[in-house]
Design a protein around this motif. Structure first.
Motif, PDB file in Angstrom:
ATOM      1  N   ALA A  29      13.190  39.298  32.262  1.00 17.65           N
ATOM      2  CA  ALA A  29      12.438  40.303  33.010  1.00 17.65           C
ATOM      3  C   ALA A  29      12.493  41.662  32.318  1.00 17.65           C
ATOM      4  O   ALA A  29      11.591  42.480  32.484  1.00 17.65           O
ATOM      5  CB  ALA A  29      12.972  40.421  34.438  1.00 17.65           C
ATOM      6  N   THR A  30      13.545  41.921  31.590  1.00 17.92           N
ATOM      7  CA  THR A  30      13.660  43.133  30.785  1.00 17.92           C
ATOM      8  C   THR A  30      13.901  42.726  29.338  1.00 17.92           C
ATOM      9  O   THR A  30      14.540  41.705  29.077  1.00 17.92           O
ATOM     10  CB  THR A  30      14.800  44.047  31.275  1.00 17.92           C
ATOM     11  OG1 THR A  30      14.947  45.129  30.347  1.00 17.92           O
ATOM     12  CG2 THR A  30      16.112  43.308  31.405  1.00 17.92           C
ATOM     13  N   PHE A  31      13.402  43.530  28.432  1.00 21.21           N
ATOM     14  CA  PHE A  31      13.641  43.261  27.019  1.00 21.21           C
ATOM     15  C   PHE A  31      14.875  43.993  26.516  1.00 21.21           C
ATOM     16  O   PHE A  31      15.166  43.968  25.325  1.00 21.21           O
ATOM     17  CB  PHE A  31      12.417  43.623  26.187  1.00 21.21           C
ATOM     18  CG  PHE A  31      11.344  42.550  26.189  1.00 21.21           C
ATOM     19  CD1 PHE A  31      11.305  41.554  27.149  1.00 21.21           C
ATOM     20  CD2 PHE A  31      10.364  42.549  25.218  1.00 21.21           C
ATOM     21  CE1 PHE A  31      10.331  40.576  27.150  1.00 21.21           C
ATOM     22  CE2 PHE A  31       9.373  41.579  25.198  1.00 21.21           C
ATOM     23  CZ  PHE A  31       9.348  40.589  26.162  1.00 21.21           C
ATOM     24  N   ASP A  32      15.600  44.667  27.413  1.00 22.78           N
ATOM     25  CA  ASP A  32      16.899  45.212  27.011  1.00 22.78           C
ATOM     26  C   ASP A  32      17.804  44.043  26.652  1.00 22.78           C
ATOM     27  O   ASP A  32      17.790  43.000  27.321  1.00 22.78           O
ATOM     28  CB  ASP A  32      17.538  46.021  28.149  1.00 22.78           C
ATOM     29  CG  ASP A  32      17.161  47.488  28.098  1.00 22.78           C
ATOM     30  OD1 ASP A  32      16.782  47.974  27.013  1.00 22.78           O
ATOM     31  OD2 ASP A  32      17.264  48.157  29.134  1.00 22.78           O
ATOM     32  N   LEU A  33      18.606  44.225  25.618  1.00 21.93           N
ATOM     33  CA  LEU A  33      19.519  43.176  25.170  1.00 21.93           C
ATOM     34  C   LEU A  33      20.968  43.495  25.490  1.00 21.93           C
ATOM     35  O   LEU A  33      21.818  42.617  25.434  1.00 21.93           O
ATOM     36  CB  LEU A  33      19.358  42.946  23.663  1.00 21.93           C
ATOM     37  CG  LEU A  33      17.951  42.536  23.215  1.00 21.93           C
ATOM     38  CD1 LEU A  33      17.877  42.473  21.694  1.00 21.93           C
ATOM     39  CD2 LEU A  33      17.533  41.219  23.849  1.00 21.93           C
ATOM     40  N   GLU A  34      21.235  44.751  25.817  1.00 24.97           N
ATOM     41  CA  GLU A  34      22.592  45.173  26.157  1.00 24.97           C
ATOM     42  C   GLU A  34      22.584  45.829  27.532  1.00 24.97           C
ATOM     43  O   GLU A  34      21.639  46.529  27.896  1.00 24.97           O
ATOM     44  CB  GLU A  34      23.119  46.162  25.115  1.00 24.97           C
ATOM     45  CG  GLU A  34      23.286  45.526  23.750  1.00 24.97           C
ATOM     46  CD  GLU A  34      23.852  46.495  22.723  1.00 24.97           C
ATOM     47  OE1 GLU A  34      24.373  47.561  23.122  1.00 24.97           O
ATOM     48  OE2 GLU A  34      23.763  46.182  21.530  1.00 24.97           O
ATOM     49  N   GLU A  35      23.658  45.616  28.257  1.00 24.14           N
ATOM     50  CA  GLU A  35      23.782  46.194  29.587  1.00 24.14           C
ATOM     51  C   GLU A  35      23.791  47.714  29.513  1.00 24.14           C
ATOM     52  O   GLU A  35      24.243  48.293  28.525  1.00 24.14           O
ATOM     53  CB  GLU A  35      25.088  45.716  30.242  1.00 24.14           C
ATOM     54  CG  GLU A  35      25.124  44.231  30.485  1.00 24.14           C
ATOM     55  CD  GLU A  35      26.433  43.787  31.091  1.00 24.14           C
ATOM     56  OE1 GLU A  35      26.826  44.351  32.129  1.00 24.14           O
ATOM     57  OE2 GLU A  35      27.056  42.881  30.517  1.00 24.14           O
ATOM     58  N   ARG A  36      23.294  48.326  30.583  1.00 23.45           N
ATOM     59  CA  ARG A  36      23.321  49.788  30.673  1.00 23.45           C
ATOM     60  C   ARG A  36      24.717  50.277  30.992  1.00 23.45           C
ATOM     61  O   ARG A  36      25.404  49.715  31.844  1.00 23.45           O
ATOM     62  CB  ARG A  36      22.412  50.267  31.805  1.00 23.45           C
ATOM     63  CG  ARG A  36      21.001  50.480  31.410  1.00 23.45           C
ATOM     64  CD  ARG A  36      20.284  51.281  32.480  1.00 23.45           C
ATOM     65  NE  ARG A  36      18.856  51.248  32.214  1.00 23.45           N
ATOM     66  CZ  ARG A  36      17.929  51.324  33.134  1.00 23.45           C
ATOM     67  NH1 ARG A  36      18.265  51.450  34.399  1.00 23.45           N
ATOM     68  NH2 ARG A  36      16.673  51.296  32.813  1.00 23.45           N
ATOM     69  N   THR A  37      25.093  51.353  30.342  1.00 28.73           N
ATOM     70  CA  THR A  37      26.365  52.005  30.663  1.00 28.73           C
ATOM     71  C   THR A  37      26.147  52.939  31.847  1.00 28.73           C
ATOM     72  O   THR A  37      25.001  53.257  32.211  1.00 28.73           O
ATOM     73  CB  THR A  37      26.880  52.834  29.476  1.00 28.73           C
ATOM     74  OG1 THR A  37      25.955  53.910  29.235  1.00 28.73           O
ATOM     75  CG2 THR A  37      27.042  51.978  28.223  1.00 28.73           C
ATOM     76  N   ILE A  38      27.223  53.399  32.418  1.00 32.16           N
ATOM     77  CA  ILE A  38      27.128  54.380  33.513  1.00 32.16           C
ATOM     78  C   ILE A  38      26.412  55.626  33.027  1.00 32.16           C
ATOM     79  O   ILE A  38      25.532  56.157  33.716  1.00 32.16           O
ATOM     80  CB  ILE A  38      28.533  54.702  34.070  1.00 32.16           C
ATOM     81  CG1 ILE A  38      29.096  53.475  34.772  1.00 32.16           C
ATOM     82  CG2 ILE A  38      28.493  55.896  35.008  1.00 32.16           C
ATOM     83  CD1 ILE A  38      30.550  53.581  35.159  1.00 32.16           C
ATOM     84  N   GLU A  39      26.749  56.093  31.824  1.00 32.03           N
ATOM     85  CA  GLU A  39      26.125  57.304  31.279  1.00 32.03           C
ATOM     86  C   GLU A  39      24.620  57.121  31.096  1.00 32.03           C
ATOM     87  O   GLU A  39      23.835  58.021  31.429  1.00 32.03           O
ATOM     88  CB  GLU A  39      26.772  57.683  29.934  1.00 32.03           C
ATOM     89  CG  GLU A  39      28.224  58.101  30.026  1.00 32.03           C
ATOM     90  CD  GLU A  39      29.212  56.929  30.185  1.00 32.03           C
ATOM     91  OE1 GLU A  39      30.334  57.173  30.658  1.00 32.03           O
ATOM     92  OE2 GLU A  39      28.847  55.778  29.869  1.00 32.03           O
ATOM     93  N   GLN A  40      24.204  55.971  30.588  1.00 28.65           N
ATOM     94  CA  GLN A  40      22.771  55.693  30.435  1.00 28.65           C
ATOM     95  C   GLN A  40      22.080  55.657  31.785  1.00 28.65           C
ATOM     96  O   GLN A  40      20.956  56.146  31.938  1.00 28.65           O
ATOM     97  CB  GLN A  40      22.564  54.361  29.717  1.00 28.65           C
ATOM     98  CG  GLN A  40      22.915  54.380  28.255  1.00 28.65           C
ATOM     99  CD  GLN A  40      22.907  52.982  27.665  1.00 28.65           C
ATOM    100  OE1 GLN A  40      23.370  52.014  28.285  1.00 28.65           O
ATOM    101  NE2 GLN A  40      22.395  52.859  26.452  1.00 28.65           N
ATOM    102  N   ASN A  41      22.749  55.071  32.771  1.00 30.62           N
ATOM    103  CA  ASN A  41      22.154  54.967  34.096  1.00 30.62           C
ATOM    104  C   ASN A  41      21.998  56.341  34.753  1.00 30.62           C
ATOM    105  O   ASN A  41      21.004  56.595  35.429  1.00 30.62           O
ATOM    106  CB  ASN A  41      22.980  54.031  34.981  1.00 30.62           C
ATOM    107  CG  ASN A  41      22.114  53.107  35.778  1.00 30.62           C
ATOM    108  OD1 ASN A  41      21.094  52.631  35.301  1.00 30.62           O
ATOM    109  ND2 ASN A  41      22.506  52.864  37.005  1.00 30.62           N
ATOM    110  N   ILE A  42      22.962  57.217  34.558  1.00 22.99           N
ATOM    111  CA  ILE A  42      22.870  58.574  35.116  1.00 22.99           C
ATOM    112  C   ILE A  42      21.703  59.319  34.474  1.00 22.99           C
ATOM    113  O   ILE A  42      20.911  59.962  35.173  1.00 22.99           O
ATOM    114  CB  ILE A  42      24.200  59.337  34.926  1.00 22.99           C
ATOM    115  CG1 ILE A  42      25.274  58.732  35.834  1.00 22.99           C
ATOM    116  CG2 ILE A  42      24.029  60.829  35.215  1.00 22.99           C
ATOM    117  CD1 ILE A  42      26.684  59.223  35.559  1.00 22.99           C
ATOM    118  N   LYS A  43      21.564  59.224  33.157  1.00 20.35           N
ATOM    119  CA  LYS A  43      20.446  59.881  32.463  1.00 20.35           C
ATOM    120  C   LYS A  43      19.112  59.340  32.986  1.00 20.35           C
ATOM    121  O   LYS A  43      18.193  60.095  33.295  1.00 20.35           O
ATOM    122  CB  LYS A  43      20.561  59.653  30.955  1.00 20.35           C
ATOM    123  CG  LYS A  43      19.456  60.320  30.147  1.00 20.35           C
ATOM    124  CD  LYS A  43      19.635  60.017  28.664  1.00 20.35           C
ATOM    125  CE  LYS A  43      18.610  60.693  27.798  1.00 20.35           C
ATOM    126  NZ  LYS A  43      17.245  60.327  28.045  1.00 20.35           N
TER     127      LYS A  43
END
Length: 172
Positions: A29-43
């Motif tokens: 469903a997403t083409f992201d290959l690595e999980e989001r970090t907390i810092e990425q999610n806050i941004k």
């Protein structure tokens, strides 16, 4: 189950991240290959504001899914068009939460005077393609083998719904 929809708040971020990261690890469903970090999610959360809302579906205090409108493209001429995203927690999939979220996003898009909404959906994601179709989106493009995940080439289907018929003078 009674589904509530509300604007996402900072205390929802961990549940939102868990839902998204599950999709990263287990789906195309997403083409992201690595999980989001907390810092990425806050941004990412801070980039969603009035023009680009982020909503959560809740069942009591549990975030069961989320949906957002993001810029379709960074160039200014694309401003009247948004791109929607919807992710549902694995144990709540198939319960109509996606429909509730997408209807809400379309309503918000109309209030925010978007001209259209676009969705980019992996070609093998039949549930999301049906969700979009049920909610008035039509296929406007099909990109063949544009991504690789889990060792397979993946297509992306572009769907679009016209939200409001705006006069050009109002937009410019």
């Amino acid at each position: 189950m009674k589904i509530g929809i509300r604007i996402a708040e900072s205390h929802d971020l961990e549940q939102i991240r868990e839902i998204y990261n599950w999709a990263v690890k287990n789906t195309v469903a997403t083409f992201d290959l690595e999980e989001r970090t907390i810092e990425q999610n806050i941004k990412w959360f801070n980039e969603h504001h009035t023009r680009y809302p982020l909503y959560v579906a809740i069942d009591q205090e549990t975030v069961t899914g989320w949906g957002s409108i993001s810029p379709f493209h960074p160039r200014p001429a694309y401003r009247p068009t948004g791109e929607f995203s919807i992710y549902i927690a694995p144990n709540f999939q198939g319960k109509g939460i996606g429909d509730v979220l997408l209807k809400h996003l379309c309503s918000c898009a109309k209030t925010l005077e978007y001209h259209s909404l676009i969705g980019l959906i992996t070609g093998t994601n039949k549930a999301s393609l049906k969700l979009a179709e049920r909610n008035g989106f039509v296929q406007v493009g099909h990109y063949r083998e544009v991504g690789i995940k889990f060792g397979e080439w993946l297509d992306v289907v572009a769907v679009q719904k016209m939200i409001a018929n705006q006069r050009l003078e109002k937009i410019i």
